[in-house]
Design a protein around this motif. Structure first.
Motif, short mmCIF file in Angstrom:
data_model
loop_
_atom_site.label_atom_id
_atom_site.label_comp_id
_atom_site.label_asym_id
_atom_site.label_seq_id
_atom_site.Cartn_x
_atom_site.Cartn_y
_atom_site.Cartn_z
N TYR B 186 61.07 -6.63 -73.36
CA TYR B 186 61.27 -7.95 -73.37
C TYR B 186 60.79 -8.63 -72.77
O TYR B 186 61.68 -9.99 -72.21
N ILE B 187 60.00 -8.82 -71.42
CA ILE B 187 59.58 -9.12 -70.48
C ILE B 187 58.90 -10.16 -71.15
O ILE B 187 58.37 -11.30 -70.93
N PHE B 188 58.57 -9.29 -72.67
CA PHE B 188 57.38 -10.94 -72.91
C PHE B 188 58.12 -12.07 -73.81
O PHE B 188 57.57 -12.61 -73.79
N LEU B 189 59.07 -11.47 -74.06
CA LEU B 189 60.13 -12.40 -74.94
C LEU B 189 60.84 -13.33 -74.05
O LEU B 189 61.15 -14.19 -74.81
N GLN B 190 61.45 -12.36 -73.25
CA GLN B 190 62.35 -13.25 -72.49
C GLN B 190 62.11 -13.41 -70.87
O GLN B 190 62.76 -12.64 -69.99
N PRO B 191 60.59 -13.72 -70.94
CA PRO B 191 60.08 -14.41 -69.28
C PRO B 191 60.87 -14.72 -68.33
O PRO B 191 61.49 -14.34 -67.14
N ILE B 192 61.21 -16.19 -68.81
CA ILE B 192 62.24 -16.57 -67.64
C ILE B 192 64.04 -15.56 -67.80
O ILE B 192 64.17 -15.65 -66.47
N GLY B 193 64.32 -15.39 -68.59
CA GLY B 193 65.90 -14.19 -68.80
C GLY B 193 65.40 -13.01 -67.38
O GLY B 193 65.65 -12.95 -66.36
N PHE B 194 64.18 -12.83 -67.89
CA PHE B 194 63.87 -11.50 -66.37
C PHE B 194 63.81 -12.07 -65.28
O PHE B 194 64.32 -11.23 -64.20
N VAL B 195 62.97 -13.00 -65.09
CA VAL B 195 62.24 -13.51 -63.42
C VAL B 195 63.94 -13.64 -63.16
O VAL B 195 64.43 -13.16 -61.65
N ILE B 196 65.39 -14.34 -63.79
CA ILE B 196 66.25 -14.94 -63.22
C ILE B 196 67.04 -13.32 -63.02
O ILE B 196 67.72 -13.53 -62.07
N PHE B 197 67.57 -12.80 -63.76
CA PHE B 197 67.79 -11.19 -63.69
C PHE B 197 67.07 -10.96 -63.22
O PHE B 197 68.10 -10.12 -61.29
N PHE B 198 65.89 -10.18 -61.97
CA PHE B 198 65.52 -10.00 -61.16
C PHE B 198 66.20 -10.80 -59.69
O PHE B 198 65.99 -10.17 -58.93
N LEU B 199 66.20 -11.58 -59.79
CA LEU B 199 66.25 -12.82 -58.61
C LEU B 199 67.66 -12.97 -57.94
O LEU B 199 67.87 -12.50 -56.93
N ALA B 200 67.93 -12.83 -59.45
CA ALA B 200 69.82 -12.58 -59.25
C ALA B 200 70.24 -10.80 -58.80
O ALA B 200 70.54 -10.50 -57.39
N GLY B 201 69.13 -10.34 -59.49
CA GLY B 201 69.23 -8.27 -58.11
C GLY B 201 69.05 -8.65 -57.08
O GLY B 201 69.76 -7.93 -56.38
N ILE B 202 68.18 -8.46 -56.34
CA ILE B 202 68.06 -9.36 -55.47
C ILE B 202 68.75 -10.07 -54.18
O ILE B 202 69.05 -9.43 -53.66
N ALA B 203 69.10 -10.84 -54.69
CA ALA B 203 70.90 -11.75 -54.48
C ALA B 203 71.96 -10.35 -54.50
O ALA B 203 72.50 -10.01 -53.81
N GLU B 204 72.16 -10.01 -55.64
CA GLU B 204 73.28 -8.72 -55.47
C GLU B 204 73.31 -7.45 -54.65
O GLU B 204 74.15 -7.18 -53.74
N THR B 205 71.79 -6.91 -54.25
CA THR B 205 71.69 -5.61 -53.53
C THR B 205 71.48 -6.71 -51.68
O THR B 205 71.08 -4.91 -51.27
N HIS B 206 71.15 -7.83 -51.76
CA HIS B 206 71.10 -8.10 -50.26
C HIS B 206 69.85 -7.67 -50.01
O HIS B 206 70.41 -7.39 -48.63
N ARG B 207 68.78 -8.27 -50.77
CA ARG B 207 67.94 -7.69 -49.56
C ARG B 207 66.50 -9.08 -49.58
O ARG B 207 67.09 -10.11 -50.12
N LEU B 208 66.18 -8.76 -48.65
CA LEU B 208 65.48 -10.47 -48.24
C LEU B 208 64.84 -10.67 -49.69
O LEU B 208 64.23 -9.64 -50.73
N PRO B 209 64.52 -12.21 -50.19
CA PRO B 209 64.53 -12.89 -48.65
C PRO B 209 66.29 -13.40 -49.12
O PRO B 209 67.07 -14.49 -48.32
N PHE B 210 67.39 -12.63 -49.52
CA PHE B 210 68.39 -13.05 -50.19
C PHE B 210 69.84 -12.10 -49.06
O PHE B 210 70.57 -11.76 -49.19
N ASP B 211 69.28 -11.93 -47.38
CA ASP B 211 69.64 -11.17 -46.52
C ASP B 211 71.22 -11.25 -46.15
O ASP B 211 71.00 -10.83 -44.46
N MET B 212 71.61 -12.60 -45.90
CA MET B 212 72.10 -13.54 -45.43
C MET B 212 73.73 -12.29 -45.20
O MET B 212 74.35 -12.78 -44.05
#
Lengths: 580, 327
Positions: B186-212
């Motif tokens: 689905y990364i090919f069918l849903q590239p935008i979805g993938f990017v959004i999910f991954f960014l949100a995932g970084i925020a969810e795990t409190h990792r840099l750059p979202f480790d506020m």
């Protein structure tokens, strides 16, 4: 032509000071710092005149300090105001004399906001009161301290303070109570929070305490508390011989290394009229610039780290290590070499120094693009620093900013160029400036400065390589410099001299001398008052970190915590430089 | 019948226990790999003294943390303070039940609300973090808590919406069905979805750059400032389990899960492919940490509300339109 008008301006300024304000010109002071004695009542008008109306405008308040005159005259206390004219590149010193500490001096915080901490320091150290001061409390010593350390009747040794210092449990409890967060919130501020940042906090680069009042993440009020790193270097100077004191100057700015020795030694050399051999001067320049690199590297590393970029710190420290390898080869020490001597440097360069020097320069050059990529070229980094902590040029001058922090607001004020010392005028380098003084330009300027510093180092290496071997210490000032160590092993006369001189110290001529140099943080100045003894009567260290850190309150109130961290990192202060 | 039931449960409990141990060990070694990986990026060695290549370092760390005194600050809310780290670990461990390792190897990947379960548990995980900071009752922890919640509301919606695209394409909430539907990842069918999910995932795990929430240089350690010993270790474990979970989810939702060459012939190869994909994403997490600074929390909120949310909405609408008219 220009010098003629300058002279005319200077002349008319002196005339008006002497006639309109009954100022008295003080003779026998250093030539680069004309001093005038004025009555206390005239102080405010004369400073206002000098700042705004005089033919030569002295915009910047460089320093305020005091001398306890009790051991050398009946004048009581002398408070001196050191002003700098950035446009005319001139200094002036205005002095007032107080018979005793019952007299008060009007505070000049309304003219220069940076006077605030200097006046508090004088109250702390000398017990002189300033009327109309907004908050005249101790600055460096704790609130419960008794006595005023820089007075001449204050003991030099803890063991000589009667009775031996002791804290019983009740006193201790009281003192600890004073460190509790005072809940001074008004009833309408119930949605606020008091947050104690420091004295130990990862974002403050050392021991400094910021009491803050927050609403959400917005800082409503900041009360900085400094002095945790206070070692009393000014008091120590009065009990050390001039030579013994050199290692202390290393540690005033502990990242600066030999760069801190330079203003002190240049001040002494100005007093005794020594002529430093060219070879020693080039060695001094090279080592000083290497330490400038090292200091900037620590700063970039910790700035990145404060904003969450953890990698630049390691790259910086790796290069710094190579710089220290070179420093260690030349001086035998890494961070605080105590290498410079009165009239020159301690030793000539060792064999093979070029290899390590070139290696350090090369790895710095290679590392620079990587550092830029991780910091100023990173989009997140730019978002965190652009338009944060903006300082206008007027503010920067009013607060006494110097160094890169001042140059970021468009003023090419670098002492290496404006008042060349150590033959800096013969080196080819630029002074990076920027127009918009925010956190981003402050790091940008320092990164550019690294490139310029490398230029100077490479020129110094080239000069030193072709220069014939010669003396590295002034041989004509034997009255004020130690005999060369290697000569002591040749004949008994020199050995005896060396032994006695190091033990008792060498008497410097009577007089007064001031010298400031451009260190990595800004202008560091040493003002030495000599009474012809082997240790100074009074030594004043003016460091750049004090005015820089003093601005935190004014700039960061109303900002967010994240921006506070970005700001205090961007002004590049060192705690030892701040508290001395 | 009765004995069979009994044996089934004994085997199940032992199995769950082993799964948990394996996952916890994996989190421990994730910490180790991150430390060695960061060291690689930063021109240094990292932990290399305990055991060959420092491989026993996680064990040593765990033993150290286990032997520390369990300490509750006198100003903390005792029960919530103790509950919070356990909640974090619990929420993440339970989420793993719906992740299949290979075709047919999982606890509950066929669950028809698998994706919803994960979203629910990820919110529970944030509750743990929030409660930890709240119950500590110190200023830094509370600021960390506030940031956690502010962060949660700014990425959670976008995260949920970004998954809707996947659900529309697969026509199911069950992870098994989603993987099976991915003949093309689905990364090919849903590239935008993938990017959004991954960014949100970084925020969810409190990792840099979202480790506020734990921003070291601003808030000391943020929500876990007042924690020590095993309680701190649980937060730490939860964080690294969370990273593994997000990597695993990204793999099963966007990278085709256990799909790969020769899986039809040897189904166990699916586990190899899946773990390889997870490892790549884990490496990416470490890489990110070595490379970027931290944003400010209002910047993340801006980013979440002004860019991620509208973009994910657009993504859902576009996917829905395309699916209903062309497929």
């Amino acid at each position: 032509m220009k010098t003629n008008t300058d002279k005319k301006q200077q002349h008319s300024l002196e005339l008006s000071l002497l006639e309109d304000f009954n100022a008295e010109l003080i003779l026998s002071v250093s030539a680069n710092l004309p001093s005038f004695k004025v009555a206390i009542a005239d102080l405010i008008p004369i400073l206002k005149y000098l700042k705004g109306q005089s033919p030569v405008k002295y915009e910047m308040l460089f320093d305020i300090s005091a001398i306890d005159e009790s051991e050398r005259s009946d004048d009581g206390y002398c408070v001196f105001y050191h002003l700098i004219s950035l446009t005319a590149n001139r200094d002036i010193c205005i002095r007032v004399y107080l018979k005793d500490d019952a007299q008060t001096i009007p505070s000049i915080t309304s003219i220069w906001p940076s006077a605030n901490w200097y006046e508090r320091e004088i109250w702390d150290m000398f017990g002189l009161t300033f009327s109309d001061h907004p908050n005249l409390t101790r600055l460096l010593m704790p609130e419960y301290w008794q006595g005023h350390p820089l007075r001449k009747d204050y003991s030099f040794y803890a063991t000589k303070m009667p009775p031996p210092f002791d804290l019983d449990s009740e006193d201790y409890a009281n003192i600890m109570e004073s460190y509790q967060i005072p809940d001074n919130r008004r009833p309408d501020e119930e949605d606020t929070m008091l947050l104690n940042i420091g004295p130990n906090h990862p974002g403050t680069h050392g021991i400094v305490r910021l009491m803050t009042k927050l609403r959400g993440e917005t800082l409503l009020e900041i009360t900085p508390e400094i002095g945790y790193h206070h070692r009393g270097v000014e008091k120590l100077a009065e009990r050390h011989t001039y030579h013994n004191y050199i290692p202390y100057t290393d540690r005033v700015d502990y990242l600066g290394g030999v760069a801190g020795e330079l203003p002190y030694l240049l001040a002494i050399e100005q007093l005794i009229g020594s002529h430093v051999p060219e070879r020693a001067t080039v060695i001094r320049v090279m080592l000083t610039e290497f330490f400038r690199l090292s200091s900037h590297l620590v700063w970039i590393g910790s700035f990145g780290h404060d904003l969450g970029a953890i990698s630049p710190a390691f790259y910086c420290f790796k290069v710094r290590e190579e710089i220290f390898d070179f420093i260690e080869l030349v001086t035998g020490a890494r961070m605080h070499p105590a290498f410079f001597r009165v009239g020159g440097v301690s030793q000539d360069m060792p064999d093979g120094w070029q290899v390590l020097a070139q290696k350090a320069c090369d790895s710095m050059e290679q590392c620079l693009p990587e550092l830029e990529k991780l910091t100023i070229k990173s989009l997140i980094f730019q978002n965190r620093t652009r338009d944060i902590g903006i300082i206008s040029r007027e503010q920067a001058i009013d607060w006494g900013f110097t160094g890169p922090n001042l140059r970021a607001s468009g003023l090419a004020w670098d002492l290496r160029r404006t008042r060349p010392y150590c033959d800096y005028d013969t080196y080819d380098f630029n002074i990076p400036t920027a127009q918009h003084n925010d956190c981003f330009t402050r790091i940008d300027i320092r990164l550019q400065e690294i490139t310029e510093t490398l230029k100077i180092i490479r020129q110094a290496i080239a000069r030193l390589t072709v220069m014939p071997i010669g003396p590295v210490q002034d041989m004509d000032c034997n009255d004020y410099a130690f005999p060369r160590k290697q000569n002591t092993l040749q004949d008994i006369e020199t050995l005896i001299h060396h032994f006695i001189d190091t033990g008792r110290g060498l008497n410097m001529p009577k007089g007064e001398t001031f010298f400031a140099t451009e260190t990595s943080k800004g202008m560091t100045g040493y003002h030495i008052f000599s009474e012809g003894k082997s240790s100074p009567y009074r030594l004043r260290v003016r460091t750049p970190s004090i005015p820089h850190f003093q601005s935190v309150k004014a700039v960061c109130e109303g900002e967010q915590i994240g921006n506070l961290v970005a700001y205090i990192s961007s002004i590049d202060y060192v705690l030892s430089d701040l508290d001395r | 019948m009765n004995t069979e039931f009994f044996i089934y449960w004994i085997v199940a409990i032992i199995g769950m226990f082993i799964t948990c141990i394996v996952l916890v060990l994996a989190a421990g070694y994730m910490v180790f790999l991150e430390r060695r990986g960061l060291a690689l990026f930063q021109d240094r060695y990292g932990p290399n003294r305990v055991g060959p290549f420092g491989l026993l370092q996680p064990i040593a760390d765990a033993l150290k943390l286990l032997t520390k005194e369990f300490f509750t600050p006198h100003f903390a809310d005792r029960w919530l303070y103790m509950l919070a780290p356990r909640l974090v670990v619990f929420a993440v461990l339970v989420s793993f039940t719906v992740i299949p390792l290979a075709p047919g190897i999982s606890w509950a990947s066929g669950l028809n609300i698998g994706l919803l379960l994960i979203l629910a548990l990820s919110s529970l995980h944030i509750y743990g973090v929030f409660l930890g900071g709240w119950a500590s009752h110190s200023q830094y922890s509370q600021l960390g808590s506030i940031r956690t919640i502010a962060q949660l509301i700014s990425y959670e919606l976008a995260m949920g919406l970004s998954l809707l695209g996947v659900v529309i394409l697969a026509g199911s909430f069950s992870i098994d069905d989603i993987i099976k539907a991915q003949t093309i990842p689905y990364i090919f069918l849903q590239p935008i979805g993938f990017v959004i999910f991954f960014l949100a995932g970084i925020a969810e795990t409190h990792r840099l750059p979202f480790d506020m929430p734990e921003a070291e240089n601003e808030l000391a350690a943020g929500y876990n400032t007042e924690y020590g010993g095993m309680a701190f270790a649980m937060f730490f474990l939860g964080e690294y389990l969370g990273i593994i979970l997000i990597s695993a989810l990204t793999t099963v939702l966007f990278l085709g899960g256990w799909h790969g060459p020769f899986v039809e012939d040897w189904p166990w190869l699916g586990a190899v492919w899946l773990l390889l994909k997870v490892a790549c994403i884990l490496f990416f997490f470490v890489w990110m940490r070595a490379s970027v600074p931290r944003t400010r929390y209002d910047q993340l909120m801006n980013f979440g509300w002004k860019y991620l949310l509208p973009l994910s909405l657009l993504n859902v609408i576009a996917t829905a339109l395309i699916c209903s008219f062309w497929l």
